[in-house]
Motif scaffolding. Structure first.
Motif, PDB file in Angstrom:
ATOM      1  N   ASP A  11      32.870 -49.986 -73.274  1.00  0.00           N
ATOM      2  CA  ASP A  11      32.712 -51.283 -72.638  1.00  0.00           C
ATOM      3  C   ASP A  11      32.715 -52.372 -73.708  1.00  0.00           C
ATOM      4  O   ASP A  11      33.029 -52.120 -74.870  1.00  0.00           O
ATOM      5  N   ASP A  12      32.352 -53.596 -73.335  1.00  0.00           N
ATOM      6  CA  ASP A  12      32.392 -54.718 -74.280  1.00  0.00           C
ATOM      7  C   ASP A  12      31.362 -54.595 -75.402  1.00  0.00           C
ATOM      8  O   ASP A  12      31.539 -55.165 -76.465  1.00  0.00           O
ATOM      9  N   ASN A  13      30.288 -53.854 -75.178  1.00  0.00           N
ATOM     10  CA  ASN A  13      29.255 -53.674 -76.198  1.00  0.00           C
ATOM     11  C   ASN A  13      29.505 -52.467 -77.084  1.00  0.00           C
ATOM     12  O   ASN A  13      28.707 -52.183 -77.966  1.00  0.00           O
ATOM     13  N   GLY A  14      30.558 -51.717 -76.833  1.00  0.00           N
ATOM     14  CA  GLY A  14      30.862 -50.542 -77.637  1.00  0.00           C
ATOM     15  C   GLY A  14      30.208 -49.269 -77.142  1.00  0.00           C
ATOM     16  O   GLY A  14      30.221 -48.260 -77.834  1.00  0.00           O
ATOM     17  N   HIS A  15      29.615 -49.306 -75.960  1.00  0.00           N
ATOM     18  CA  HIS A  15      28.994 -48.123 -75.370  1.00  0.00           C
ATOM     19  C   HIS A  15      29.985 -47.447 -74.426  1.00  0.00           C
ATOM     20  O   HIS A  15      30.837 -48.097 -73.828  1.00  0.00           O
ATOM     21  N   VAL A  16      29.826 -46.150 -74.270  1.00  0.00           N
ATOM     22  CA  VAL A  16      30.710 -45.389 -73.387  1.00  0.00           C
ATOM     23  C   VAL A  16      30.314 -45.668 -71.937  1.00  0.00           C
ATOM     24  O   VAL A  16      29.144 -45.571 -71.572  1.00  0.00           O
ATOM     25  N   ARG A  17      31.310 -46.052 -71.131  1.00  0.00           N
ATOM     26  CA  ARG A  17      31.068 -46.297 -69.709  1.00  0.00           C
ATOM     27  C   ARG A  17      30.888 -44.979 -68.975  1.00  0.00           C
ATOM     28  O   ARG A  17      31.486 -43.970 -69.342  1.00  0.00           O
ATOM     29  N   PRO A  18      30.088 -44.975 -67.904  1.00  0.00           N
ATOM     30  CA  PRO A  18      29.938 -43.747 -67.123  1.00  0.00           C
ATOM     31  C   PRO A  18      31.248 -43.406 -66.412  1.00  0.00           C
ATOM     32  O   PRO A  18      31.956 -44.296 -65.959  1.00  0.00           O
ATOM     33  N   PRO A  19      31.568 -42.123 -66.315  1.00  0.00           N
ATOM     34  CA  PRO A  19      32.787 -41.732 -65.611  1.00  0.00           C
ATOM     35  C   PRO A  19      32.670 -42.004 -64.111  1.00  0.00           C
ATOM     36  O   PRO A  19      31.588 -41.907 -63.529  1.00  0.00           O
ATOM     37  N   LEU A  20      33.778 -42.336 -63.500  1.00  0.00           N
ATOM     38  CA  LEU A  20      33.801 -42.568 -62.053  1.00  0.00           C
ATOM     39  C   LEU A  20      33.424 -41.300 -61.296  1.00  0.00           C
ATOM     40  O   LEU A  20      32.716 -41.348 -60.281  1.00  0.00           O
ATOM     41  N   MET A  21      33.853 -40.158 -61.793  1.00  0.00           N
ATOM     42  CA  MET A  21      33.531 -38.890 -61.133  1.00  0.00           C
ATOM     43  C   MET A  21      32.027 -38.633 -61.135  1.00  0.00           C
ATOM     44  O   MET A  21      31.520 -37.973 -60.216  1.00  0.00           O
ATOM     45  N   LEU A  22      31.306 -39.159 -62.113  1.00  0.00           N
ATOM     46  CA  LEU A  22      29.851 -39.010 -62.127  1.00  0.00           C
ATOM     47  C   LEU A  22      29.246 -39.723 -60.925  1.00  0.00           C
ATOM     48  O   LEU A  22      28.357 -39.189 -60.258  1.00  0.00           O
ATOM     49  N   TYR A  23      29.724 -40.917 -60.627  1.00  0.00           N
ATOM     50  CA  TYR A  23      29.226 -41.633 -59.456  1.00  0.00           C
ATOM     51  C   TYR A  23      29.572 -40.901 -58.161  1.00  0.00           C
ATOM     52  O   TYR A  23      28.760 -40.842 -57.238  1.00  0.00           O
ATOM     53  N   LEU A  25      30.022 -37.692 -57.858  1.00  0.00           N
ATOM     54  CA  LEU A  25      29.171 -36.500 -57.843  1.00  0.00           C
ATOM     55  C   LEU A  25      27.758 -36.848 -57.386  1.00  0.00           C
ATOM     56  O   LEU A  25      27.166 -36.141 -56.566  1.00  0.00           O
ATOM     57  N   LEU A  26      27.219 -37.946 -57.889  1.00  0.00           N
ATOM     58  CA  LEU A  26      25.884 -38.370 -57.476  1.00  0.00           C
ATOM     59  C   LEU A  26      25.855 -38.761 -56.001  1.00  0.00           C
ATOM     60  O   LEU A  26      24.883 -38.481 -55.300  1.00  0.00           O
ATOM     61  N   LEU A  27      26.924 -39.382 -55.521  1.00  0.00           N
ATOM     62  CA  LEU A  27      27.000 -39.722 -54.093  1.00  0.00           C
ATOM     63  C   LEU A  27      27.068 -38.464 -53.241  1.00  0.00           C
ATOM     64  O   LEU A  27      26.427 -38.380 -52.188  1.00  0.00           O
ATOM     65  N   PHE A  28      27.810 -37.468 -53.699  1.00  0.00           N
ATOM     66  CA  PHE A  28      27.887 -36.202 -52.968  1.00  0.00           C
ATOM     67  C   PHE A  28      26.518 -35.513 -52.928  1.00  0.00           C
ATOM     68  O   PHE A  28      26.099 -35.015 -51.879  1.00  0.00           O
ATOM     69  N   LEU A  29      25.829 -35.500 -54.052  1.00  0.00           N
ATOM     70  CA  LEU A  29      24.527 -34.828 -54.105  1.00  0.00           C
ATOM     71  C   LEU A  29      23.457 -35.587 -53.320  1.00  0.00           C
ATOM     72  O   LEU A  29      22.529 -34.976 -52.792  1.00  0.00           O
ATOM     73  N   ALA A  30      23.590 -36.909 -53.234  1.00  0.00           N
ATOM     74  CA  ALA A  30      22.598 -37.724 -52.523  1.00  0.00           C
ATOM     75  C   ALA A  30      23.144 -38.210 -51.185  1.00  0.00           C
ATOM     76  O   ALA A  30      22.765 -39.271 -50.702  1.00  0.00           O
ATOM     77  N   ARG A  31      24.028 -37.440 -50.561  1.00  0.00           N
ATOM     78  CA  ARG A  31      24.644 -37.886 -49.307  1.00  0.00           C
ATOM     79  C   ARG A  31      23.632 -38.022 -48.180  1.00  0.00           C
ATOM     80  O   ARG A  31      23.822 -38.845 -47.290  1.00  0.00           O
ATOM     81  N   GLY A  32      22.557 -37.277 -48.206  1.00  0.00           N
ATOM     82  CA  GLY A  32      21.506 -37.457 -47.208  1.00  0.00           C
ATOM     83  C   GLY A  32      20.870 -38.831 -47.315  1.00  0.00           C
ATOM     84  O   GLY A  32      20.613 -39.494 -46.301  1.00  0.00           O
ATOM     85  N   SER A 135      33.062 -29.818 -58.711  1.00  0.00           N
ATOM     86  CA  SER A 135      32.016 -30.528 -59.447  1.00  0.00           C
ATOM     87  C   SER A 135      31.470 -29.684 -60.585  1.00  0.00           C
ATOM     88  O   SER A 135      31.225 -30.191 -61.683  1.00  0.00           O
ATOM     89  N   ALA A 136      31.256 -28.403 -60.327  1.00  0.00           N
ATOM     90  CA  ALA A 136      30.781 -27.514 -61.394  1.00  0.00           C
ATOM     91  C   ALA A 136      31.824 -27.405 -62.506  1.00  0.00           C
ATOM     92  O   ALA A 136      31.488 -27.418 -63.695  1.00  0.00           O
ATOM     93  N   LEU A 137      33.079 -27.322 -62.129  1.00  0.00           N
ATOM     94  CA  LEU A 137      34.150 -27.285 -63.113  1.00  0.00           C
ATOM     95  C   LEU A 137      34.201 -28.589 -63.906  1.00  0.00           C
ATOM     96  O   LEU A 137      34.392 -28.582 -65.129  1.00  0.00           O
ATOM     97  N   TYR A 138      33.992 -29.703 -63.235  1.00  0.00           N
ATOM     98  CA  TYR A 138      33.969 -31.003 -63.906  1.00  0.00           C
ATOM     99  C   TYR A 138      32.810 -31.081 -64.912  1.00  0.00           C
ATOM    100  O   TYR A 138      32.996 -31.542 -66.040  1.00  0.00           O
ATOM    101  N   LEU A 139      31.630 -30.641 -64.502  1.00  0.00           N
ATOM    102  CA  LEU A 139      30.480 -30.685 -65.412  1.00  0.00           C
ATOM    103  C   LEU A 139      30.705 -29.816 -66.641  1.00  0.00           C
ATOM    104  O   LEU A 139      30.251 -30.141 -67.736  1.00  0.00           O
ATOM    105  N   TYR A 140      31.393 -28.728 -66.452  1.00  0.00           N
ATOM    106  CA  TYR A 140      31.628 -27.806 -67.560  1.00  0.00           C
ATOM    107  C   TYR A 140      32.709 -28.325 -68.507  1.00  0.00           C
ATOM    108  O   TYR A 140      32.601 -28.164 -69.724  1.00  0.00           O
ATOM    109  N   ARG A 141      33.758 -28.961 -67.970  1.00  0.00           N
ATOM    110  CA  ARG A 141      34.926 -29.287 -68.769  1.00  0.00           C
ATOM    111  C   ARG A 141      35.060 -30.746 -69.205  1.00  0.00           C
ATOM    112  O   ARG A 141      35.852 -31.038 -70.095  1.00  0.00           O
ATOM    113  N   SER A 142      34.365 -31.672 -68.601  1.00  0.00           N
ATOM    114  CA  SER A 142      34.609 -33.088 -68.840  1.00  0.00           C
ATOM    115  C   SER A 142      34.149 -33.532 -70.226  1.00  0.00           C
ATOM    116  O   SER A 142      32.967 -33.505 -70.558  1.00  0.00           O
TER     117      SER A 142
END
Length: 161
Positions: A11-23, A25-32, A135-142
Motif C-alpha cells: 500500500d502507500d505506507n509500504g505495508h502488505v495489503r490483505p489478500p482479497l481471498m482472505l476477506y 474466506l472470513l466471510l465464508f467462515l462468518a456467514r452466520g 480454502s484449505a488449499l489457499y491457506l497452505y499455498r498462498s
C-alpha cells in the motif's frame, strides 16, 4: 521471501495489503453472522431470511458459535491495518493457524450436517465442501497470505505519522 514482483501487494505506507481471498474466506467462515446482520436490516420479518439459509435453529446457533472465531480474525486484520494495539501482534502472527483451525471446525460441522441427512447429496453442502477444500488449499499455498502475516514487525513502531 518478498520479491520485487510482489510490489503490487504494497500500500502507500509500504505495508502488505490483505489478500482479497482472505476477506472472502472470513466471510465464508462468518456467514452466520453475515446472515444475522442482513436479517436485522429487514423490517418486516427478520426470521424468514434466517430460516431460508438455516431451517433448523440449532444450525444457525452453531454457525454463529463457529463464526465467532472468524469475527475475531477479522478484528485482527483491522488491527494490523492500523498497526495498533501492539499486543495484537502475537495473535496476528498465528492468523493462518487460527484460520486452519476454523476450517477444521467447519469441516466437522459439515460432516455432522451430512450425517444428519444420511449422506444424501445436497447442493449447498457440496458447495460448502468445495469451498472448504479450496480454502484449505489457499491457506497452505498462498504466498501473498504468508507475506501479509509476516509483515507486521515485532518491535513497536516509533515513527508514527
Amino acid at each position: 521471501m518478498f520479491t520485487i514482483d510482489d510490489v503490487h501487494w504494497l500500500d502507500d505506507n509500504g505495508h502488505v495489503r490483505p489478500p482479497l481471498m482472505l476477506y472472502l474466506l472470513l466471510l465464508f467462515l462468518a456467514r452466520g453472522w453475515a446472515i444475522l446482520v442482513m436479517s436485522l436490516t429487514i423490517a418486516s420479518d427478520r426470521a424468514e431470511l434466517v430460516k431460508l439459509f438455516y431451517p433448523e435453529k440449532v444450525d444457525f446457533l452453531t454457525a454463529l458459535a463457529a463464526g465467532s472465531g472468524a469475527v475475531l480474525a477479522f478484528f485482527l486484520v483491522i488491527a494490523e491495518r492500523r498497526r495498533k494495539p501492539q499486543w495484537c501482534r502475537s495473535a496476528f502472527s498465528s492468523l493462518r493457524i487460527l484460520l486452519m483451525a476454523l476450517l477444521g471446525l467447519e469441516a466437522a460441522l459439515l460432516f455432522t450436517r451430512l450425517s444428519h441427512s444420511r449422506f444424501l447429496f445436497d447442493w449447498p453442502m457440496a458447495l460448502d465442501g468445495l469451498f472448504l477444500f479450496w480454502s484449505a488449499l489457499y491457506l497452505y499455498r498462498s504466498r501473498h497470505l504468508k507475506v501479509y502475516v509476516s509483515d507486521w514487525p515485532k518491535h513497536a513502531e516509533i515513527a508514527e505519522k
